[in-house]
Design an enzyme around this catalytic site. Sequence first.
Site, PDB file in Angstrom:
ATOM      1  N   GLN A 197       0.821  -1.223   0.000  1.00 23.69           N
ATOM      2  CA  GLN A 197       0.000   0.000   0.000  1.00 23.69           C
ATOM      3  C   GLN A 197       0.848   1.263   0.000  1.00 23.69           C
ATOM      4  OE1 GLN A 197      -3.047   0.007  -0.675  1.00 23.69           O
ATOM      5  NE2 GLN A 197      -3.537  -2.142  -0.350  1.00 23.69           N
ATOM      6  N   LYS A 220      -0.859  -3.125  -7.897  1.00 27.84           N
ATOM      7  CA  LYS A 220      -1.274  -1.980  -7.081  1.00 27.84           C
ATOM      8  C   LYS A 220      -0.563  -0.712  -7.534  1.00 27.84           C
ATOM      9  CE  LYS A 220      -2.494  -4.823  -3.204  1.00 27.84           C
ATOM     10  NZ  LYS A 220      -3.914  -5.002  -2.960  1.00 27.84           N
TER      11      LYS A 220
HETATM   12  N1  PMP Z   1      -0.261  -6.625   1.926  1.00 25.60           N
HETATM   13  C1  PMP Z   1      -1.081  -5.575   1.851  1.00 25.60           C
HETATM   14  C2  PMP Z   1      -0.884  -4.438   2.813  1.00 25.60           C
HETATM   15  C3  PMP Z   1      -2.079  -5.542   0.876  1.00 25.60           C
HETATM   16  O1  PMP Z   1      -2.888  -4.485   0.796  1.00 25.60           O
HETATM   17  C4  PMP Z   1      -2.205  -6.638  -0.020  1.00 25.60           C
HETATM   18  C5  PMP Z   1      -3.306  -6.662  -1.063  1.00 25.60           C
HETATM   19  N2  PMP Z   1      -4.548  -6.281  -0.576  1.00 25.60           N
HETATM   20  C6  PMP Z   1      -1.313  -7.701   0.094  1.00 25.60           C
HETATM   21  C7  PMP Z   1      -0.355  -7.659   1.077  1.00 25.60           C
HETATM   22  C8  PMP Z   1      -1.373  -8.887  -0.818  1.00 25.60           C
HETATM   23  O2  PMP Z   1      -1.099  -8.487  -2.120  1.00 25.60           O
HETATM   24  P1  PMP Z   1      -1.249  -9.532  -3.328  1.00 25.60           P
HETATM   25  O3  PMP Z   1      -2.604 -10.151  -3.165  1.00 25.60           O
HETATM   26  O4  PMP Z   1      -1.142  -8.665  -4.542  1.00 25.60           O
HETATM   27  O5  PMP Z   1      -0.139 -10.508  -3.197  1.00 25.60           O
END
Ligand code: PMP
Length: 400
Positions: A197, A220
């Site tokens: 984030q 993201k």
């Molecule tokens: N950590 C945080 C703080 C997140 O916001 C997210 C996604 N919501 C993740 C980890 C996991 O990311 P990903 O599903 O893209 O591996």
Amino acid sequence: MNVRSDFPFFRQSPPVPVYLDNAATTQKPECVLRAIRDFYETTNANVHRGAHRTSRAATEAHEQARASVASFIGAASPSEIIFTSGTTEGINLVAQTLTYAGTLSAGDEIIVSTDSHHSNIVPWQLLCERTGAVLRVVPLTEDLRFDGEAYGKMLGERTVMVAVPMVSNALGLRLPVEEIIERAHSVGARVLLDAAQAVAHEPLDVQKMGCDFLAFSGHKVFAPTGTGVLWGRAELLDALPPWKGGGEMISSVTFAKTTYNQLPFKYEAGTPHICGNIVLAEALRYVRDLGLPAIRAHEQDLVERLCAGLAGMPEIRILGGAGGRTSLVSVHSPNVHHYDLGMLLDQMNVAVRTGHHCCQPLMQSLGITGTTRYSVALYNTEQDIDVALEATRRALDMLR
Ligand code: PMP
């Protein structure tokens, strides 16, 4: 910041959603979509293996992308950049290789924060199950900040790893990562930062921050899903064993003994997401050209506008208050179910996320089942915020 026209998603036939679910995933700019097409039209070949010129061009573009990522996060060398499928895989890589390293003893401690995403909890729980290490959890203060005092008491000679989000995806609050790192290092522990984030919202400099590992997801930060990065300090990655076996991660293979490739390839078994990794670098170039300080200032204005509007609605409470937050705001109401609010907002063409946001332990600690989360990105406008606020007011009226 006037960049909406860079994003074809917003050019589709109306009604185009007011998209405030950027913490879940971002829309993609034209340059990223074009780079995907360009790659498959001109450069598509497997990397590191071919003698022919298309394979050489693909390899060159792939390794150039690695160098761009290294420069984007201030890494000492491209060899410290491991391409992954996302934050989740990056954290699992560190937790599992640490498990396999055989250096942990029963009673060693891993520290995480209460506001961690499941992907920064479960990999460490797996490690604990397999090694006898113990998971310690730093509580939040009453105003939902990282409790530095409790953290200080938790740190000790058994602490091996501290793994925290830079910004909580459920609360939108930034953790004091610089202080967390300094204190962890004072007891000889390593620090992994979950930058999922943060990467699209603030400049990252791993050497300046002094962390040991950092993970983020490409989707993201305007790149495709299935892309991501784990950065680790070379000497630490070198010391950990491989985790996935296959092509490219080897130096030589016989049925009697296999030796492993050097960094970063030791951790990249099999054909990588070649196009995705190249395009990730293009997405980071887009962000860098706009400038993270300008992006941040724009998002800060939007979030302040959002908080000011939400604060005037007596039925809801902004979790963690209005200050010290980055690009998202979570609200809760004792009388209105987050799911009902999210559904009504969707009917009014506003896309937000509702639920536990993969932070069930955080929700348990708050005594709630979920929140309604509004998250902004560089293409959002003041008008988006005003539409979302008006829709929220109407929805709350309907649910009253
Ligand atoms: N950590 C945080 C703080 C997140 O916001 C997210 C996604 N919501 C993740 C980890 C996991 O990311 P990903 O599903 O893209 O591996």
